[in-house]
Design an enzyme around this catalytic site. Sequence first.
Site, PDB file in Angstrom:
ATOM      1  N   GLY A  69       3.441  10.016  -5.308  1.00  0.00           N
ATOM      2  CA  GLY A  69       4.096  11.306  -5.504  1.00  0.00           C
ATOM      3  C   GLY A  69       4.515  11.534  -6.945  1.00  0.00           C
ATOM      4  O   GLY A  69       4.405  12.648  -7.464  1.00  0.00           O
ATOM      5  N   GLN A 178       8.783  14.876   0.877  1.00  0.00           N
ATOM      6  CA  GLN A 178       9.573  14.722   2.100  1.00  0.00           C
ATOM      7  C   GLN A 178       9.212  15.762   3.158  1.00  0.00           C
ATOM      8  O   GLN A 178       9.591  15.618   4.322  1.00  0.00           O
ATOM      9  CB  GLN A 178      11.068  14.810   1.781  1.00  0.00           C
ATOM     10  N   SER A 198       2.925  12.126  -0.982  1.00  0.00           N
ATOM     11  CA  SER A 198       2.912  10.666  -1.079  1.00  0.00           C
ATOM     12  C   SER A 198       2.600  10.070   0.284  1.00  0.00           C
ATOM     13  O   SER A 198       3.100  10.547   1.311  1.00  0.00           O
ATOM     14  CB  SER A 198       4.266  10.161  -1.573  1.00  0.00           C
ATOM     15  N   THR A 236     -10.989   4.594 -11.147  1.00  0.00           N
ATOM     16  CA  THR A 236     -11.557   4.279  -9.842  1.00  0.00           C
ATOM     17  C   THR A 236     -10.526   4.486  -8.749  1.00  0.00           C
ATOM     18  O   THR A 236      -9.400   4.001  -8.842  1.00  0.00           O
ATOM     19  CB  THR A 236     -12.058   2.816  -9.819  1.00  0.00           C
ATOM     20  N   CYS A 322      14.564   5.692  -5.804  1.00  0.00           N
ATOM     21  CA  CYS A 322      14.139   5.617  -7.198  1.00  0.00           C
ATOM     22  C   CYS A 322      15.313   5.401  -8.143  1.00  0.00           C
ATOM     23  O   CYS A 322      15.119   5.200  -9.335  1.00  0.00           O
ATOM     24  CB  CYS A 322      13.374   6.881  -7.588  1.00  0.00           C
TER      25      CYS A 322
END
Length: 376
Positions: A69, A178, A198, A236, A322
Amino acid sequence: MIYLDNAATTQVHPDVFEAMQPYLALQYGNPSSIHAFGRAAKAALDKARAQLASFVGAYPQELTFTSGGTEAIHAALFGSFLASGGRKHLVTTALEHHAVLHTCDFLRTLGCEVTIVEPAADGRIRVEDVVERVRPDTFLVSVMAVNNETGAVLPVTDIARAVKEKVPTVQVHSDMVQALGTLRLDLHESAVDFASFSGHKVYGPKGVGALYIRKGSNWKAVLHGGAQERERRAGTENVAGIVGFGAAVHRLHEHWDAHIRHIIGLRDAFWRALQGLPGVTRNSPQDAVPSILNVWFEGVRSDTLLMRLDMAGVAASAGSACTAGSLEPSHVLQACGYPDERVRQSIRFSFSEFNSEEEVTRGAEITRDIVQELRR
Protein backbone atom coordinates in the site's frame (compact mmCIF):
# COMPACT_ATOMS: atom_id res chain seq x y z
CA MET A 1 -3.42 -15.79 22.09
CA ILE A 2 -6.42 -13.68 21.07
CA TYR A 3 -5.38 -11.62 18.05
CA LEU A 4 -7.37 -8.37 17.80
CA ASP A 5 -4.98 -6.30 15.70
CA ASN A 6 -6.24 -7.21 12.24
CA ALA A 7 -6.10 -3.63 10.97
CA ALA A 8 -2.31 -3.98 11.24
CA THR A 9 -2.24 -7.27 9.35
CA THR A 10 -4.38 -10.36 8.90
CA GLN A 11 -3.55 -14.05 8.97
CA VAL A 12 -2.96 -15.56 5.53
CA HIS A 13 -5.96 -17.73 4.71
CA PRO A 14 -5.15 -21.42 4.04
CA ASP A 15 -6.73 -21.18 0.57
CA VAL A 16 -4.44 -18.26 -0.22
CA PHE A 17 -1.37 -20.11 1.03
CA GLU A 18 -2.31 -23.12 -1.08
CA ALA A 19 -2.68 -20.95 -4.19
CA MET A 20 0.75 -19.40 -3.61
CA GLN A 21 2.74 -22.55 -2.95
CA PRO A 22 3.40 -23.63 -6.57
CA TYR A 23 4.86 -20.18 -7.34
CA LEU A 24 7.25 -20.40 -4.39
CA ALA A 25 8.89 -23.57 -5.71
CA LEU A 26 7.99 -25.38 -8.93
CA GLN A 27 6.50 -22.61 -11.08
CA TYR A 28 9.39 -20.19 -10.76
CA GLY A 29 9.42 -18.59 -14.22
CA ASN A 30 9.94 -14.87 -14.79
CA PRO A 31 6.70 -13.44 -16.25
CA SER A 32 8.74 -11.31 -18.67
CA SER A 33 10.31 -14.40 -20.26
CA ILE A 34 8.76 -15.69 -23.50
CA HIS A 35 9.34 -19.42 -22.90
CA ALA A 36 6.83 -21.79 -21.27
CA PHE A 37 8.00 -21.07 -17.72
CA GLY A 38 7.57 -17.33 -18.26
CA ARG A 39 4.21 -17.70 -19.98
CA ALA A 40 2.90 -19.72 -17.02
CA ALA A 41 3.96 -16.98 -14.61
CA LYS A 42 2.44 -14.30 -16.86
CA ALA A 43 -0.85 -16.20 -16.96
CA ALA A 44 -0.87 -16.31 -13.17
CA LEU A 45 -0.40 -12.52 -13.02
CA ASP A 46 -3.19 -11.97 -15.53
CA LYS A 47 -5.54 -14.16 -13.50
CA ALA A 48 -4.78 -12.32 -10.26
CA ARG A 49 -5.21 -8.94 -11.97
CA ALA A 50 -8.60 -10.01 -13.30
CA GLN A 51 -9.64 -11.22 -9.84
CA LEU A 52 -8.75 -7.90 -8.23
CA ALA A 53 -10.37 -5.92 -11.06
CA SER A 54 -13.61 -7.85 -10.65
CA PHE A 55 -13.60 -7.22 -6.90
CA VAL A 56 -13.05 -3.44 -7.06
CA GLY A 57 -14.98 -2.67 -10.25
CA ALA A 58 -12.09 -1.78 -12.53
CA TYR A 59 -10.58 -2.89 -15.83
CA PRO A 60 -7.60 -5.25 -15.40
CA GLN A 61 -5.33 -2.94 -17.39
CA GLU A 62 -6.04 -0.15 -14.87
CA LEU A 63 -4.32 -2.09 -12.07
CA THR A 64 -0.58 -2.03 -11.43
CA PHE A 65 0.90 -4.37 -8.83
CA THR A 66 3.27 -2.86 -6.27
CA SER A 67 5.20 -3.96 -3.18
CA GLY A 68 2.35 -2.82 -0.92
CA GLY A 69 0.00 0.00 0.00
CA THR A 70 2.78 2.47 0.83
CA GLU A 71 4.41 2.15 -2.59
CA ALA A 72 1.00 2.42 -4.28
CA ILE A 73 0.27 5.63 -2.36
CA HIS A 74 3.69 7.11 -3.10
CA ALA A 75 3.37 6.23 -6.79
CA ALA A 76 -0.08 7.83 -7.01
CA LEU A 77 0.95 11.11 -5.40
CA PHE A 78 4.41 11.43 -6.89
CA GLY A 79 3.35 10.18 -10.33
CA SER A 80 0.53 12.72 -10.43
CA PHE A 81 2.95 15.47 -9.40
CA LEU A 82 5.40 14.53 -12.16
CA ALA A 83 2.60 14.79 -14.73
CA SER A 84 1.05 17.96 -13.31
CA GLY A 85 2.45 20.33 -15.91
CA GLY A 86 3.78 22.79 -13.35
CA ARG A 87 0.82 22.82 -10.97
CA LYS A 88 2.16 22.38 -7.46
CA HIS A 89 -0.76 22.39 -5.04
CA LEU A 90 -2.12 19.27 -3.33
CA VAL A 91 -5.04 18.92 -0.91
CA THR A 92 -5.30 16.14 1.66
CA THR A 93 -6.71 15.60 5.15
CA ALA A 94 -5.33 15.45 8.68
CA LEU A 95 -6.77 11.93 9.06
CA GLU A 96 -4.59 10.29 6.40
CA HIS A 97 -2.18 7.43 6.97
CA HIS A 98 1.46 8.48 7.32
CA ALA A 99 2.12 6.93 3.92
CA VAL A 100 0.18 9.90 2.51
CA LEU A 101 1.28 12.56 4.98
CA HIS A 102 4.99 11.71 4.78
CA THR A 103 4.87 11.58 0.98
CA CYS A 104 3.33 15.06 1.12
CA ASP A 105 6.22 16.17 3.32
CA PHE A 106 8.61 14.88 0.66
CA LEU A 107 6.71 16.70 -2.08
CA ARG A 108 7.04 19.93 -0.09
CA THR A 109 10.82 19.66 -0.43
CA LEU A 110 10.30 19.68 -4.21
CA GLY A 111 8.32 22.92 -4.11
CA CYS A 112 4.84 21.47 -3.71
CA GLU A 113 2.34 23.34 -1.51
CA VAL A 114 0.16 21.04 0.58
CA THR A 115 -3.13 22.07 2.18
CA ILE A 116 -4.30 19.89 5.08
CA VAL A 117 -8.06 19.78 5.68
CA GLU A 118 -8.96 19.34 9.35
CA PRO A 119 -12.05 17.32 10.31
CA ALA A 120 -15.17 19.00 11.64
CA ALA A 121 -16.06 18.89 15.35
CA ASP A 122 -17.66 15.47 14.89
CA GLY A 123 -14.40 14.06 13.50
CA ARG A 124 -15.70 13.87 9.92
CA ILE A 125 -14.30 15.33 6.73
CA ARG A 126 -16.94 17.39 4.95
CA VAL A 127 -17.16 17.62 1.20
CA GLU A 128 -17.40 21.41 1.20
CA ASP A 129 -14.31 21.77 3.40
CA VAL A 130 -12.23 19.91 0.82
CA VAL A 131 -13.75 21.53 -2.25
CA GLU A 132 -13.29 25.09 -1.04
CA ARG A 133 -9.53 24.51 -0.80
CA VAL A 134 -9.20 23.37 -4.41
CA ARG A 135 -7.51 26.00 -6.59
CA PRO A 136 -6.69 26.37 -10.29
CA ASP A 137 -3.12 25.20 -9.53
CA THR A 138 -4.25 22.12 -7.60
CA PHE A 139 -3.11 18.91 -9.30
CA LEU A 140 -4.38 16.33 -6.79
CA VAL A 141 -6.76 15.73 -3.90
CA SER A 142 -6.01 12.69 -1.71
CA VAL A 143 -8.68 11.46 0.73
CA MET A 144 -8.72 8.00 2.32
CA ALA A 145 -11.84 5.84 2.08
CA VAL A 146 -11.68 4.28 5.56
CA ASN A 147 -9.58 5.54 8.43
CA ASN A 148 -7.17 2.91 9.73
CA GLU A 149 -7.41 4.00 13.38
CA THR A 150 -11.13 4.66 13.89
CA GLY A 151 -12.78 2.88 10.96
CA ALA A 152 -14.55 6.10 9.97
CA VAL A 153 -15.84 6.09 6.37
CA LEU A 154 -14.96 9.24 4.43
CA PRO A 155 -17.19 10.54 1.58
CA VAL A 156 -14.61 9.92 -1.13
CA THR A 157 -16.99 9.56 -4.07
CA ASP A 158 -18.91 12.74 -3.18
CA ILE A 159 -15.64 14.63 -2.71
CA ALA A 160 -14.26 13.41 -6.05
CA ARG A 161 -17.37 14.43 -7.95
CA ALA A 162 -17.58 17.84 -6.27
CA VAL A 163 -13.88 18.52 -6.87
CA LYS A 164 -14.21 17.76 -10.57
CA GLU A 165 -17.28 19.96 -10.85
CA LYS A 166 -15.22 22.86 -9.53
CA VAL A 167 -11.95 22.17 -11.41
CA PRO A 168 -12.29 19.28 -13.91
CA THR A 169 -8.52 18.90 -14.35
CA VAL A 170 -7.90 18.08 -10.67
CA GLN A 171 -7.31 14.38 -10.08
CA VAL A 172 -8.40 12.47 -6.98
CA HIS A 173 -6.56 9.70 -5.13
CA SER A 174 -7.92 7.52 -2.35
CA ASP A 175 -6.05 5.31 0.08
CA MET A 176 -8.42 2.31 0.04
CA VAL A 177 -6.21 -0.07 2.00
CA GLN A 178 -8.69 -0.44 4.87
CA ALA A 179 -11.71 -0.23 2.56
CA LEU A 180 -10.82 -3.27 0.45
CA GLY A 181 -12.21 -5.84 2.87
CA THR A 182 -14.93 -3.70 4.45
CA LEU A 183 -16.74 -1.71 1.72
CA ARG A 184 -18.29 -2.68 -1.60
CA LEU A 185 -16.13 -0.89 -4.14
CA ASP A 186 -17.01 0.04 -7.71
CA LEU A 187 -14.29 2.18 -9.21
CA HIS A 188 -16.08 2.27 -12.58
CA GLU A 189 -18.86 4.31 -10.95
CA SER A 190 -16.63 6.51 -8.82
CA ALA A 191 -14.90 9.70 -9.90
CA VAL A 192 -11.63 8.57 -8.30
CA ASP A 193 -8.58 8.56 -10.59
CA PHE A 194 -6.18 6.63 -8.36
CA ALA A 195 -6.74 4.12 -5.54
CA SER A 196 -4.20 2.25 -3.42
CA PHE A 197 -4.60 -1.29 -2.03
CA SER A 198 -2.64 -3.80 0.07
CA GLY A 199 -2.84 -7.59 0.15
CA HIS A 200 -2.03 -8.32 3.79
CA LYS A 201 -5.12 -6.54 5.14
CA VAL A 202 -7.44 -9.02 3.40
CA TYR A 203 -5.95 -12.43 4.33
CA GLY A 204 -3.27 -12.20 1.66
CA PRO A 205 0.53 -12.05 1.98
CA LYS A 206 2.65 -9.08 2.96
CA GLY A 207 4.80 -7.38 0.34
CA VAL A 208 2.17 -6.97 -2.37
CA GLY A 209 -0.27 -4.19 -3.20
CA ALA A 210 -1.84 -2.50 -6.18
CA LEU A 211 -2.43 0.94 -7.63
CA TYR A 212 -5.56 1.68 -9.64
CA ILE A 213 -4.89 4.22 -12.40
CA ARG A 214 -8.07 5.18 -14.25
CA LYS A 215 -7.73 4.97 -18.01
CA GLY A 216 -6.78 8.40 -19.37
CA SER A 217 -5.45 9.73 -16.05
CA ASN A 218 -2.56 12.18 -16.10
CA TRP A 219 0.24 10.21 -14.46
CA LYS A 220 3.91 9.33 -14.95
CA ALA A 221 5.76 6.26 -13.76
CA VAL A 222 7.98 6.69 -10.72
CA LEU A 223 10.00 3.46 -10.85
CA HIS A 224 12.06 2.92 -14.01
CA GLY A 225 14.30 0.15 -15.31
CA GLY A 226 12.07 -2.31 -17.15
CA ALA A 227 8.84 -2.67 -19.10
CA GLN A 228 6.94 -4.63 -16.44
CA GLU A 229 3.35 -3.71 -15.49
CA ARG A 230 2.72 -1.95 -18.81
CA GLU A 231 5.81 0.24 -18.12
CA ARG A 232 4.18 1.64 -15.00
CA ARG A 233 6.28 -0.13 -12.39
CA ALA A 234 9.69 -1.54 -13.33
CA GLY A 235 11.01 -4.65 -11.64
CA THR A 236 10.26 -8.36 -11.75
CA GLU A 237 6.84 -8.96 -10.26
CA ASN A 238 6.34 -10.82 -6.97
CA VAL A 239 4.45 -13.63 -8.67
CA ALA A 240 3.67 -15.71 -5.58
CA GLY A 241 2.53 -12.64 -3.65
CA ILE A 242 0.36 -11.40 -6.50
CA VAL A 243 -1.22 -14.84 -6.89
CA GLY A 244 -1.97 -14.78 -3.17
CA PHE A 245 -3.47 -11.29 -3.40
CA GLY A 246 -5.71 -12.41 -6.24
CA ALA A 247 -6.80 -15.54 -4.38
CA ALA A 248 -7.54 -13.48 -1.26
CA VAL A 249 -9.86 -11.01 -2.98
CA HIS A 250 -11.48 -13.81 -4.97
CA ARG A 251 -12.40 -15.51 -1.69
CA LEU A 252 -13.86 -12.30 -0.30
CA HIS A 253 -15.81 -11.76 -3.50
CA GLU A 254 -17.43 -15.18 -3.19
CA HIS A 255 -18.22 -14.96 0.54
CA TRP A 256 -18.78 -11.23 0.98
CA ASP A 257 -22.16 -11.19 2.74
CA ALA A 258 -21.22 -13.91 5.23
CA HIS A 259 -17.86 -12.23 5.85
CA ILE A 260 -19.42 -8.87 6.70
CA ARG A 261 -22.11 -10.44 8.90
CA HIS A 262 -19.43 -12.28 10.86
CA ILE A 263 -17.30 -9.16 11.38
CA ILE A 264 -20.34 -7.15 12.52
CA GLY A 265 -21.16 -9.90 15.01
CA LEU A 266 -17.62 -9.82 16.39
CA ARG A 267 -17.57 -6.04 16.83
CA ASP A 268 -20.99 -6.04 18.53
CA ALA A 269 -20.09 -8.95 20.83
CA PHE A 270 -16.88 -7.23 21.91
CA TRP A 271 -18.65 -3.95 22.61
CA ARG A 272 -21.46 -5.68 24.54
CA ALA A 273 -18.89 -7.36 26.78
CA LEU A 274 -17.45 -3.94 27.68
CA GLN A 275 -20.84 -2.51 28.64
CA GLY A 276 -21.20 -1.68 32.31
CA LEU A 277 -17.54 -0.77 32.72
CA PRO A 278 -17.51 2.92 33.66
CA GLY A 279 -15.41 5.42 31.75
CA VAL A 280 -15.48 3.55 28.44
CA THR A 281 -16.27 5.55 25.28
CA ARG A 282 -16.20 4.70 21.59
CA ASN A 283 -13.91 6.85 19.49
CA SER A 284 -15.10 5.05 16.36
CA PRO A 285 -18.29 6.56 14.93
CA GLN A 286 -21.46 4.48 14.93
CA ASP A 287 -21.30 4.08 11.14
CA ALA A 288 -17.63 3.04 11.08
CA VAL A 289 -16.68 -0.13 9.26
CA PRO A 290 -17.23 -3.11 11.60
CA SER A 291 -13.65 -4.36 11.52
CA ILE A 292 -12.26 -1.49 13.65
CA LEU A 293 -13.33 -0.37 17.12
CA ASN A 294 -11.35 2.40 18.80
CA VAL A 295 -12.10 2.74 22.51
CA TRP A 296 -11.18 5.30 25.20
CA PHE A 297 -10.54 3.79 28.65
CA GLU A 298 -10.63 6.83 30.88
CA GLY A 299 -7.78 7.00 33.38
CA VAL A 300 -5.73 4.14 31.88
CA ARG A 301 -2.66 4.79 29.75
CA SER A 302 -2.78 2.90 26.47
CA ASP A 303 0.86 1.80 26.60
CA THR A 304 0.38 0.25 30.04
CA LEU A 305 -2.88 -1.37 29.04
CA LEU A 306 -1.40 -2.82 25.84
CA MET A 307 1.51 -4.30 27.77
CA ARG A 308 -0.82 -5.93 30.26
CA LEU A 309 -3.09 -7.21 27.49
CA ASP A 310 -0.12 -8.77 25.73
CA MET A 311 0.94 -10.49 28.94
CA ALA A 312 -2.63 -11.81 29.30
CA GLY A 313 -2.66 -13.13 25.72
CA VAL A 314 -4.57 -10.37 23.91
CA ALA A 315 -3.02 -8.49 20.97
CA ALA A 316 -4.35 -4.99 20.23
CA SER A 317 -2.90 -1.64 19.19
CA ALA A 318 -2.81 2.03 20.09
CA GLY A 319 -3.06 3.00 16.42
CA SER A 320 -1.31 2.47 13.11
CA ALA A 321 1.24 -0.34 13.06
CA CYS A 322 3.44 1.95 10.98
CA THR A 323 4.08 4.09 14.09
CA ALA A 324 5.06 1.13 16.28
CA GLY A 325 7.68 2.09 18.86
CA SER A 326 6.76 5.77 18.63
CA LEU A 327 5.78 7.65 21.79
CA GLU A 328 3.86 10.19 19.75
CA PRO A 329 0.09 10.21 20.35
CA SER A 330 -2.30 9.32 17.54
CA HIS A 331 -2.40 12.12 14.99
CA VAL A 332 -5.86 10.91 13.92
CA LEU A 333 -7.42 11.24 17.38
CA GLN A 334 -5.66 14.55 17.87
CA ALA A 335 -7.08 15.81 14.57
CA CYS A 336 -10.54 14.80 15.79
CA GLY A 337 -10.09 17.37 18.56
CA TYR A 338 -9.73 15.00 21.50
CA PRO A 339 -7.59 16.18 24.43
CA ASP A 340 -4.16 14.63 24.80
CA GLU A 341 -5.27 12.66 27.86
CA ARG A 342 -8.00 10.89 25.86
CA VAL A 343 -5.68 10.27 22.95
CA ARG A 344 -3.12 8.58 25.22
CA GLN A 345 -5.82 6.41 26.84
CA SER A 346 -7.31 4.93 23.65
CA ILE A 347 -6.92 1.45 22.15
CA ARG A 348 -7.77 0.08 18.70
CA PHE A 349 -9.27 -3.40 18.50
CA SER A 350 -9.74 -4.88 15.03
CA PHE A 351 -11.40 -8.10 13.92
CA SER A 352 -11.14 -10.74 11.21
CA GLU A 353 -12.93 -13.86 10.05
CA PHE A 354 -10.42 -15.94 12.03
CA ASN A 355 -11.87 -14.56 15.28
CA SER A 356 -14.86 -16.19 16.96
CA GLU A 357 -17.50 -14.45 19.06
CA GLU A 358 -16.39 -16.51 22.05
CA GLU A 359 -12.80 -15.34 21.86
CA VAL A 360 -13.60 -11.66 21.24
CA THR A 361 -15.97 -11.77 24.21
CA ARG A 362 -13.19 -13.32 26.27
CA GLY A 363 -10.80 -10.63 25.00
CA ALA A 364 -13.21 -7.92 26.14
CA GLU A 365 -13.60 -9.59 29.54
CA ILE A 366 -9.82 -9.70 29.98
CA THR A 367 -9.68 -6.04 29.00
CA ARG A 368 -12.36 -5.18 31.58
CA ASP A 369 -10.47 -6.98 34.35
CA ILE A 370 -7.15 -5.30 33.52
CA VAL A 371 -8.73 -1.83 33.27
CA GLN A 372 -10.39 -2.27 36.66
CA GLU A 373 -7.14 -3.49 38.20
CA LEU A 374 -5.12 -0.60 36.76
CA ARG A 375 -7.67 1.92 38.00
CA ARG A 376 -7.43 0.48 41.50
